[in-house]
Structure formats: C-alpha cells, structure tokens
Design an enzyme around this catalytic site. Structure first.
Site, mmCIF file in Angstrom:
data_model
loop_
_atom_site.group_PDB
_atom_site.id
_atom_site.type_symbol
_atom_site.label_atom_id
_atom_site.label_comp_id
_atom_site.label_asym_id
_atom_site.label_seq_id
_atom_site.Cartn_x
_atom_site.Cartn_y
_atom_site.Cartn_z
ATOM 1 N N LYS A 151 30.108 29.246 -37.825
ATOM 2 C CA LYS A 151 31.067 29.610 -36.717
ATOM 3 C C LYS A 151 30.587 30.613 -35.521
ATOM 4 C CE LYS A 151 33.940 31.574 -39.737
ATOM 5 N NZ LYS A 151 33.315 31.361 -41.059
ATOM 6 N N ARG A 170 42.609 33.416 -41.909
ATOM 7 C CA ARG A 170 42.117 33.161 -43.256
ATOM 8 C C ARG A 170 42.748 32.559 -44.284
ATOM 9 N NH1 ARG A 170 37.008 35.485 -41.799
ATOM 10 N NH2 ARG A 170 35.210 35.014 -43.612
ATOM 11 N N ARG A 212 19.898 34.004 -44.409
ATOM 12 C CA ARG A 212 20.185 34.346 -42.902
ATOM 13 C C ARG A 212 19.611 35.826 -42.399
ATOM 14 N NH1 ARG A 212 26.337 33.733 -41.424
ATOM 15 N NH2 ARG A 212 26.796 35.475 -42.715
ATOM 16 N N ARG A 230 22.673 41.085 -43.534
ATOM 17 C CA ARG A 230 24.132 41.461 -43.591
ATOM 18 C C ARG A 230 24.282 42.034 -45.308
ATOM 19 N NH1 ARG A 230 28.555 37.666 -41.211
ATOM 20 N NH2 ARG A 230 29.795 38.254 -43.264
HETATM 21 P P1 ADP Z 1 31.863 35.013 -43.046
HETATM 22 O O1 ADP Z 1 32.708 34.043 -42.574
HETATM 23 O O2 ADP Z 1 30.330 34.914 -43.109
HETATM 24 O O3 ADP Z 1 32.176 35.089 -44.535
HETATM 25 P P2 ADP Z 1 32.949 37.182 -41.433
HETATM 26 O O4 ADP Z 1 31.906 38.095 -40.648
HETATM 27 O O5 ADP Z 1 33.924 36.244 -40.978
HETATM 28 O O6 ADP Z 1 32.017 36.450 -42.542
HETATM 29 O O7 ADP Z 1 33.767 38.240 -42.498
HETATM 30 C C1 ADP Z 1 33.057 39.106 -43.465
HETATM 31 C C2 ADP Z 1 34.281 39.638 -44.371
HETATM 32 O O8 ADP Z 1 35.129 40.466 -43.503
HETATM 33 C C3 ADP Z 1 35.189 38.630 -45.156
HETATM 34 O O9 ADP Z 1 34.435 38.318 -46.404
HETATM 35 C C4 ADP Z 1 36.355 39.616 -45.152
HETATM 36 O O10 ADP Z 1 36.319 40.406 -46.533
HETATM 37 C C5 ADP Z 1 36.521 40.362 -44.094
HETATM 38 N N1 ADP Z 1 37.646 39.438 -43.047
HETATM 39 C C6 ADP Z 1 37.106 38.872 -41.900
HETATM 40 N N2 ADP Z 1 38.286 38.520 -41.276
HETATM 41 C C7 ADP Z 1 39.239 38.547 -42.310
HETATM 42 C C8 ADP Z 1 40.581 38.081 -42.131
HETATM 43 N N3 ADP Z 1 41.098 37.193 -41.220
HETATM 44 N N4 ADP Z 1 41.260 38.406 -43.224
HETATM 45 C C9 ADP Z 1 41.107 39.396 -44.203
HETATM 46 N N5 ADP Z 1 39.987 39.587 -44.345
HETATM 47 C C10 ADP Z 1 38.667 39.416 -43.286
#
Ligand code: ADP
Ligand code: ZN
Length: 210
Positions: free
Chosen positions: A13, A88, A122, A152
C-alpha cells in the site's frame, strides 16, 4: 477523486501510495504513519495506540475515526485524498461513508504466503521509501536520500502474524463492502514489479477520471 487503498500488511500500500501521490497529487492520509508520529512525539494518542500496535491489534475505532475525520475536514483536499490503512473494519467504513464520499477502493491483493517474508525483510527510510533486504546488497542507507534505513518495531514475526490475522478477520470483509457499492478495483499485488502494479492502478484511475 477520493480513494481508499486496501490490502494486507505487506501488500504494498505504501509503495503504491507514493506512486499515486506523485502522479495524481492526492492528499495521502496513512493512519499507521500518523500513529507512529504520535508515538514518537509522546502524545496521548501515541501512548494509547502503542500497546495495540505492538500487539498487532487495531487501535480503538473511536480514536481512529476521530483522527481521520479531523484530517479530512480540516486538511487541504485539492485533487482529493487517498486513505491508506483506513478503514480497517466494517464499522470504520460505515463511519467514513458518513463524512466523506469515496469514489474508488483500490484493493491490492497478495497471497498470504508472501506477506511474512515481505514484512520481516522490509527496511524503511524516514523519507517514505521502503526496501527489501534481498535487494539491498548489504546497503544500510536509502538509495533515494542517503539516510539510514531502519526496521519498523512491529515488523517482527509475532506481531506480523497477529497483524495478518487481524487483517483476515476484520479488514478483508471490506472487499465485499466496496464491491457491493460498485467501487472495488482489485489489482494483483503479488506478480510484477511495483512499477507494473502501478501501471495497472494508473490505467484504472485514468479510466475513472474520464
Ligand atoms: P500495515 O498495513 O503494514 O500493518 P500500518 O502502518 O497501516 O501497517 O498500521 C500499523 C498499525 O497501526 C496497525 O497494525 C494498527 O495497530 C494501527 N492502525 C493503523 N490504521 C488503523 C485503523 N484504521 N484502525 C485501527 N488501527 C489502525
Ligand atoms: Zn530515504
């Protein structure tokens, strides 16, 4: 044009978001990045989010929805926005439909078997670039800007497994949600280079804008 980027962790993404932003000038709103900035800054939201993120769980909906709503209503919109990591789950998608008009959901589909290796290998740069160790040839700095690469904190096997499960249980149903609205575009994110995958997305966005 307002779009939602959907895909499992490691689907690509962020990489595609960078391509789309460069070409279409959409405002990029990545909830994960916002949470990480809050954790770094030691804010109340950061303190709350950290335990959920470390466990591979979703940060509570009230917090996340408020944050996105605030960005959308108070930020500049220009050519439109691109949501990366939000919604999500179905609750967040329904909330989003109350305060924004989504035109298209770009779903980056990648087989689960590829995700673990992609994420655990990554390496990130603060400029937004990301790499995989297998193509770095031992390099520890960013080819684009020269800054040191880092891993990360949640890119470790235990957390990744939890994130993939969270995705399967809570986020994957959004594919049907957007299909039912006639807004779904799915691209195969497992075959081809990032540029090839962007070419497919680009063709769809162009078609949409016509
Ligand atoms: P990835 O898609 O690689 O898991 P992100 O950077 O999008 O990583 O998200 C990292 C973390 O941030 C998620 O595992 C979650 O804990 C939190 N997070 C991100 N977006 C949301 C969301 N829309 N609702 C709830 N938690 C979120
Ligand atoms: Zn960089």
């Amino acid at each position: 044009m307002n779009i939602v980027l959907l895909g499992a962790p490691g689907a690509g993404k962020g990489t595609q978001a960078a391509f789309i932003q460069e070409k279409y000038g959409l405002v990029h709103i990545a909830t994960g990045d916002i949470f990480r900035a809050n954790i770094k800054g030691g804010t109340p939201i950061g303190k709350l989010a950290k335990s959920y993120i470390d466990a591979g769980k979703l940060v509570p909906d009230e917090v996340t929805c408020e944050l996105v709503k605030d960005r959308l209503l108070n930020g500049s919109s220009g050519n439109g926005f691109m949501l990366d990591g939000f919604p999500r789950n179905i609750f967040q998608a329904r909330e989003l439909d109350k305060f924004a008009d989504i035109d298209l959901c770009v779903n980056i589909d990648v087989d689960k078997s590829l995700l673990m290796d992609r994420i655990c290998g990554r390496r990130m740069c603060s400029c937004g670039a990301s790499y995989h160790v297998s193509t770095l040839g031992g390099a520890t700095t960013c080819a684009k800007c020269g800054k040191p690469l880092y891993r990360r904190e949640d890119d470790n096997p235990a957390t990744v497994e939890a994130r993939i499960n969270t995705y399967t249980q809570q986020t994957a149903p959004l594919v049907e949600y957007y299909a039912a609205q006639g807004k779904l575009f799915t691209v195969d994110g497992g075959a081809g280079s990032p540029a090839d995958i962007f070419a497919a997305i680009d063709a769809e966005l162009k078609r949409y804008l016509k």
